[in-house]
Design a protein around this motif. Structure first.
Motif, PDB file in Angstrom:
ATOM      1  N   ILE A   1       0.841  -1.203   0.000  1.00 19.56           N
ATOM      2  CA  ILE A   1       0.000   0.000   0.000  1.00 19.56           C
ATOM      3  C   ILE A   1       0.874   1.250   0.000  1.00 19.56           C
ATOM      4  O   ILE A   1       0.538   2.264  -0.624  1.00 19.56           O
ATOM      5  N   SER A   2       2.033   1.185   0.670  1.00 14.73           N
ATOM      6  CA  SER A   2       2.963   2.317   0.650  1.00 14.73           C
ATOM      7  C   SER A   2       3.518   2.552  -0.747  1.00 14.73           C
ATOM      8  O   SER A   2       3.922   3.676  -1.081  1.00 14.73           O
ATOM      9  N   LEU A   3       3.543   1.501  -1.580  1.00 16.58           N
ATOM     10  CA  LEU A   3       3.974   1.671  -2.964  1.00 16.58           C
ATOM     11  C   LEU A   3       3.087   2.678  -3.682  1.00 16.58           C
ATOM     12  O   LEU A   3       3.560   3.444  -4.542  1.00 16.58           O
ATOM     13  N   TYR A   4       1.810   2.698  -3.336  1.00 18.32           N
ATOM     14  CA  TYR A   4       0.889   3.682  -3.905  1.00 18.32           C
ATOM     15  C   TYR A   4       1.355   5.101  -3.584  1.00 18.32           C
ATOM     16  O   TYR A   4       1.398   5.980  -4.459  1.00 18.32           O
ATOM     17  N   GLN A   5       1.741   5.346  -2.324  1.00 19.77           N
ATOM     18  CA  GLN A   5       2.240   6.660  -1.940  1.00 19.77           C
ATOM     19  C   GLN A   5       3.562   6.965  -2.639  1.00 19.77           C
ATOM     20  O   GLN A   5       3.821   8.111  -3.025  1.00 19.77           O
ATOM     21  N   LEU A   6       4.417   5.935  -2.819  1.00 24.58           N
ATOM     22  CA  LEU A   6       5.669   6.151  -3.545  1.00 24.58           C
ATOM     23  C   LEU A   6       5.374   6.630  -4.969  1.00 24.58           C
ATOM     24  O   LEU A   6       6.038   7.549  -5.474  1.00 24.58           O
ATOM     25  N   MET A   7       4.394   6.021  -5.612  1.00 22.21           N
ATOM     26  CA  MET A   7       4.052   6.428  -6.968  1.00 22.21           C
ATOM     27  C   MET A   7       3.517   7.865  -6.985  1.00 22.21           C
ATOM     28  O   MET A   7       3.765   8.616  -7.945  1.00 22.21           O
ATOM     29  N   ILE A   8       2.807   8.271  -5.939  1.00 16.98           N
ATOM     30  CA  ILE A   8       2.366   9.662  -5.847  1.00 16.98           C
ATOM     31  C   ILE A   8       3.574  10.590  -5.812  1.00 16.98           C
ATOM     32  O   ILE A   8       3.637  11.595  -6.533  1.00 16.98           O
ATOM     33  N   THR A   9       4.565  10.252  -4.976  1.00  9.66           N
ATOM     34  CA  THR A   9       5.740  11.119  -4.850  1.00  9.66           C
ATOM     35  C   THR A   9       6.548  11.148  -6.155  1.00  9.66           C
ATOM     36  O   THR A   9       7.083  12.194  -6.530  1.00  9.66           O
ATOM     37  N   ILE A  10       6.624  10.004  -6.847  1.00  4.32           N
ATOM     38  CA  ILE A  10       7.315   9.980  -8.135  1.00  4.32           C
ATOM     39  C   ILE A  10       6.565  10.849  -9.143  1.00  4.32           C
ATOM     40  O   ILE A  10       7.170  11.586  -9.935  1.00  4.32           O
ATOM     41  N   GLY A  11       5.240  10.790  -9.113  1.00  2.00           N
ATOM     42  CA  GLY A  11       4.439  11.629  -9.996  1.00  2.00           C
ATOM     43  C   GLY A  11       4.643  13.108  -9.718  1.00  2.00           C
ATOM     44  O   GLY A  11       4.761  13.924 -10.648  1.00  2.00           O
ATOM     45  N   ILE A  12       4.693  13.479  -8.434  1.00  2.00           N
ATOM     46  CA  ILE A  12       4.933  14.881  -8.072  1.00  2.00           C
ATOM     47  C   ILE A  12       6.306  15.326  -8.557  1.00  2.00           C
ATOM     48  O   ILE A  12       6.467  16.412  -9.133  1.00  2.00           O
ATOM     49  N   LEU A  13       7.332  14.484  -8.338  1.00  2.00           N
ATOM     50  CA  LEU A  13       8.680  14.814  -8.792  1.00  2.00           C
ATOM     51  C   LEU A  13       8.716  14.954 -10.312  1.00  2.00           C
ATOM     52  O   LEU A  13       9.324  15.900 -10.843  1.00  2.00           O
ATOM     53  N   ALA A  14       8.084  14.018 -11.020  1.00  2.00           N
ATOM     54  CA  ALA A  14       8.053  14.100 -12.481  1.00  2.00           C
ATOM     55  C   ALA A  14       7.378  15.393 -12.940  1.00  2.00           C
ATOM     56  O   ALA A  14       7.834  16.046 -13.893  1.00  2.00           O
TER      57      ALA A  14
END
Length: 461
Positions: free
Chosen positions: A138-151
């Motif tokens: 489930i934390s992977l979902y938050q990681l993808m959010i942070t990667i999206g913000i960085l991108a």
């Protein structure tokens, strides 16, 4: 299916489910770099600027409510497909907008997509994940959010010299279309299938997702036992005090996450860097990129530790780091950032705050909210907590500019420091530890009337 194929399938399912977070992050982050150019092109005032930012969160609140109904009636998989389609539509509308009203409409559609995705993806991931890896997945979902913000920050920075804000809003439509295609290959949630009476289908999905048929059979037995409760959703909430307790906890956890002040940093990073003495647009944008990169890297801390340390210790540590960081940031703005050393120290403190959030409240609040709700009222409970998140998010996004103008940077950040200190106490007093505990065991403890803090007790699951 051989063990290797089984593992490959599980990885594909979890990654695709979490990919909704990437789109969430892209659309959250894109407004930071686009806003100065939108303000200039459309000659909008501070009130309209607040609407451009906050309307996405209002749409997300509506989307979260709609997501609850969609997940119940159509299932988690179809809900993810609808979210992906809305991402495509909203990106196109925002990029095309001939005037600010159309841009606000496009941002609202993106908000609907974010709301449906933020409701559905953690719910889906919690229901398909093996118990011992659930927190990390489930934390992977938050990681993808942070990667999206960085991108989004990197895209904004690359396009800032030309002021191509339409591309900043339009590019996220590409991965949105890819998600729409990938979701077709996802399995249905076994818990949703069981709720529809499709027990054989649920068993087949669990067999593909678990290491052994015995593990799948045991989990299916627990699911069927939890379905013996006749009432569900709103009716269960009205009639059962224990359900009301845990729905209230989910809403409180989301309020705590939002009032850390994280989205003040994410939405208004360039403005904060300007307040800190970095006047050039490129300086502000690269500072924003540093925020996004720190956010991504620190999320790996949560993924690595959540299923080893547990939820409560990491949350307590994170709120402590955030309280101290916000206090120091307020002090620096109070004393002044006239020297290069003071500016660098302020940026360092801000990045430490990001680390505190990304390793704790960022991912773990979504983890807890997807874990603690009983099966028969899970859609309703997560709808309440997710809607609370987006309403609080909209409030913060809209109110920060006037709050900054009224109270000044120092007092604004001190307010958030005090709130984070309060959240340390609330975490210690009422937040349950769910590490290594099955969803059904948490439900049994809740219905037995155990204190919220002790819902994960008496198990080695």
């Amino acid at each position: 299916m051989t063990p290797m194929k089984n593992l490959t399938f599980v990885v594909f399912v979890c990654f695709t489910g979490a990919l909704a977070g990437l789109l969430f992050g892209l659309d959250i982050g894109s407004v930071s770099g686009a806003l100065p150019f939108v303000t200039k092109e459309f000659a909008i005032d501070a009130d309209a600027e607040g609407w451009v930012v906050s309307v996405l969160m209002l749409g997300a609140a509506v989307g979260a409510v709609a997501g609850s109904r969609l997940c119940k009636e159509l299932g988690r998989k179809i809900s993810l497909m609808i979210a992906a389609a809305l991402f495509v539509l909203g990106s196109a509308l925002a990029a095309w907008a001939p005037q600010v009203s159309w841009l606000i409409a496009g941002r609202f559609v993106l908000g609907l997509a974010v709301g449906v995705a933020s409701f559905t993806a953690p719910l889906y991931l919690s229901e398909i994940s093996p118990v011992r890896f659930r927190g990390g997945i489930i934390s992977l979902y938050q990681l993808m959010i942070t990667i999206g913000i960085l991108a989004a920050y990197l895209i904004d920075t690359a396009l800032s010299s030309s002021g191509a804000w339409r591309w900043m809003f339009g590019i996220p439509g590409i991965p949105s279309a890819l998600l729409l295609a990938a979701v077709i290959f996802l399995p249905r949630s076994p818990r949703w299938l069981a709720m529809q009476g499709r027990v054989d289908d649920a068993r087949a999905v669990l067999t593909r997702l678990r290491e052994s048929p015995e593990e799948a059979a045991g989990e299916l037995t627990e699911i069927r036992e939890s379905l013996s409760v006749r009432q569900e959703g709103w009716q269960l909430f009205k009639s059962n005090r224990n359900v009301r307790r845990v729905v209230g906890l989910g809403m409180l956890l989301q309020l705590m996450q939002q009032f850390t002040g994280i989205n003040v940093i994410m939405y208004y990073a360039p403005k904060i860097f300007e307040e800190a003495g970095y006047a050039g647009i490129q300086q502000q944008m690269w500072g924003t990129v540093a925020v996004g990169l720190t956010n991504v890297l620190a999320t790996f801390i949560a993924i690595g530790l959540v299923d080893r340390w547990g939820r409560r210790p990491i949350l307590t540590l994170g709120y402590t780091v955030m309280a101290l960081s916000m206090g120091l940031l307020g002090l620096m703005f109070h004393l002044g950032t006239d020297t290069a050393g003071a500016r660098l120290f302020s940026v360092g403190v801000l990045l430490v705050f990001i680390i505190g959030f990304a390793m704790s409240a960022g991912p773990l609040v979504w983890v807890l909210c997807s874990e603690i709700q009983p099966l028969k009222s899970r859609e309703f409970g997560i709808m309440c907590s997710t809607t609370t998140n987006w309403l609080a998010n909209a409030c913060i996004g809209y109110m920060f500019p006037p709050l900054l103008a009224w109270q000044g940077a120092a007092h604004t950040f001190w307010l958030f420091a005090a709130l984070n200190a309060l959240f340390i106490w609330l975490t210690v007093r009422i937040t349950p530890e769910t590490k290594g505990v099955s969803l059904e065991h948490l439900e049994r403890n809740l219905m037995a009337g155990k204190p919220l803090r002790d819902l994960g007790g008496d198990t080695a699951a």
